[in-house]
Scaffold this active site. Structure first.
Site, PDB file in Angstrom:
ATOM      1  N   TYR A  56      35.188  35.167  58.800  1.00  0.00           N
ATOM      2  CA  TYR A  56      34.569  36.441  57.054  1.00  0.00           C
ATOM      3  C   TYR A  56      33.279  36.120  56.359  1.00  0.00           C
ATOM      4  CZ  TYR A  56      39.714  37.677  58.956  1.00  0.00           C
ATOM      5  OH  TYR A  56      40.330  38.180  59.726  1.00  0.00           O
ATOM      6  N   SER A 203      46.105  44.787  58.536  1.00  0.00           N
ATOM      7  CA  SER A 203      45.828  46.252  58.038  1.00  0.00           C
ATOM      8  C   SER A 203      47.044  47.018  58.294  1.00  0.00           C
ATOM      9  CB  SER A 203      45.014  46.965  59.130  1.00  0.00           C
ATOM     10  OG  SER A 203      43.916  46.257  59.010  1.00  0.00           O
ATOM     11  N   LEU A 205      49.088  47.910  55.566  1.00  0.00           N
ATOM     12  CA  LEU A 205      48.369  49.194  54.469  1.00  0.00           C
ATOM     13  C   LEU A 205      47.266  50.258  55.494  1.00  0.00           C
ATOM     14  CD1 LEU A 205      48.707  47.397  51.351  1.00  0.00           C
ATOM     15  CD2 LEU A 205      50.727  49.119  52.798  1.00  0.00           C
ATOM     16  N   GLY A 208      43.864  50.016  53.029  1.00  0.00           N
ATOM     17  CA  GLY A 208      44.603  50.492  52.472  1.00  0.00           C
ATOM     18  C   GLY A 208      44.877  51.639  51.965  1.00  0.00           C
TER      19      GLY A 208
END
Length: 315
Positions: A56, A203, A205, A208
Site C-alpha cells: 500500500y 471491502s 462495505l 464504499g
C-alpha cells in the site's frame, strides 16, 4: 466493543483497514494527521485489529501506521502483508506477485522497520504466487514465526484447498478474503469456521458502495482505482443501486445506516468473522464501530439473502 478470536488473537469485532489512507483511493484527500487520529480513535473504541500492507503506497501505509502507533503499539493487533510488489515508478496497475522465500525473508525486516516494531502480530501472504510452490513460500513464513519476528500467519484471497495446503505446514490463523453483501464467499467462511481459523473480510462495505454515498461513476476521481472497476462503471452502478435500496430498507427499520447493516451482515456470518472496513474519517469510523452493536433478526438476514446479484465483476 465485543471481542472476537481469530486464530488465537483477541481483537475487537470490527477492525480498521488502513489501505485507503495512502493507497488506491483519491490522492488529493490524504491527510496523515487525520489518519493518525482515526487510528487512535479506533483503539479507543476497541477496534484493535489494525490492517496494512507493504504494497500500500507502496511502503507509505506501513510508515504512516508505524508513526500513528508510537506509544500505543501494545494496544493493538497489528497485521501487515507480503507477496505483492509494484515496480519503482509504477502504480498499482503494474502490481505483480512475489512469493519467493528470499523476498519474504527480506520484506519482513523492512516492514518491521517501517512499522517501528519488533514483531508483527499477524503476517499475511497477500496473494499466492503461482510461480512459486506454496510450500516454499509458507515454509519461509513459518521460519519468521520460529524467529520471533511474527506471531501468527494469515493468507489472503485464497480457496479452501490452498488454505488446507498451508495449514498442513504451519497453522493459518486468519484468512482475508473479500466478503460483503455483493461479494459472497459462503464456502470459505464455512471452511474456516470448521477449522478454527479466523475470517477477516476486506471491502465489507463493497469499497464504499454499500454505504449509499455513491450514486454515479462521476463520484470517483480519475486517480481512484474504483473508477476502473466494472461494478462502478455508470451503467452497472445504476443497476447496482437496487442492492443499496434493499439494504437501506433494513437499515431504516433499525434506525441505522446502510453501511452499518452491511457490516452487521458480515458479523452475522459467524463468530470467527472480523471485518476491517477502511476509512479516513473519524465520523465514518464511529459509524462503522457502532455496527458491532447492531443485531439483525432472522427476518432481516432472510431479506438480505435475497438482494439481487451485482452487475459487473470484481476486477
Amino acid at each position: 466493543m465485543e471481542k472476537r478470536d481469530i486464530g488465537g488473537l483477541s481483537v475487537g469485532a470490527v477492525g480498521l483497514g488502513c489501505m485507503g489512507m495512502t493507497h488506491a483511493y483519491t490522492v488529493g484527500e490524504r491527510d496523515e494527521s487525520e489518519s493518525a487520529r482515526v487510528i487512535h480513535r479506533a483503539i479507543d473504541l476497541g477496534a484493535t485489529l489494525i490492517d496494512t500492507s507493504d504494497v500500500y503506497g507502496p511502503f507509505t501505509n506501513e510508515e504512516l501506521v508505524g508513526r500513528a502507533l508510537k506509544g500505543r503499539r501494545d494496544e493493538v493487533v497489528l497485521a501487515t502483508k507480503v507477496g505483492l510488489r509494484i515496480p519503482p515508478g509504477e502504480d498499482h496497475r503494474a502490481m505483480y506477485r512475489d512469493g519467493r522465500p528470499e523476498h519474504v525473508r527480506a520484506a519482513v525486516r523492512e516492514s518491521l522497520r517501517r512499522l517501528d516494531t519488533d514483531r508483527i502480530d499477524l503476517y499475511y501472504l497477500h496473494r499466492v504466487d503461482e510461480n512459486v510452490p506454496l510450500e516454499e513460500t509458507w515454509g519461509a513464513l513459518a521460519e519468521l514465526v520460529e524467529q520471533g519476528l511474527v506471531r501468527k500467519l494469515g493468507i489472503s484471497d485464497v480457496r479452501p484447498e490452498q488454505i488446507a495446503k498451508a495449514h498442513a505446514i504451519h497453522p493459518v490463523a486468519a484468512v482475508q478474503n473479500e466478503l460483503s453483501l455483493w461479494t459472497r464467499d459462503d464456502e470459505t467462511v464455512a471452511w474456516t469456521a470448521e477449522h478454527g481459523i479466523g475470517f477477516v473480510p476486506y471491502s465489507p462495505l463493497g469499497r464504499g458502495f454499500l454505504t449509499g454515498q455513491y450514486t454515479s461513476a462521476a463520484d470517483f476521481g480519475a486517480d481512484d482505482f474504483r473508477s476502473r472497476l466494472p461494478r462502478f462503471k455508470d451503467e452497472a452502478l445504476q443497476a447496482n443501486l437496487a442492492i443499496v435500496d434493499r439494504v437501506r430498507a433494513v437499515a431504516d427499520r433499525h434506525g441505522a445506516t446502510p453501511g452499518q447493516v452491511a457490516l452487521a451482515w458480515t458479523l452475522a456470518q459467524g463468530g470467527h468473522v472480523v471485518p476491517i472496513p477502511g476509512t479516513k474519517r473519524i465520523s465514518r469510523l464511529e459509524e462503522n464501530c457502532a455496527a458491532a452493536d447492531l443485531v439483525l433478526t432472522g427476518a432481516d438476514l432472510a431479506e438480505l439473502a435475497e438482494v439481487p446479484p451485482p452487475v459487473g465483476t470484481r476486477y
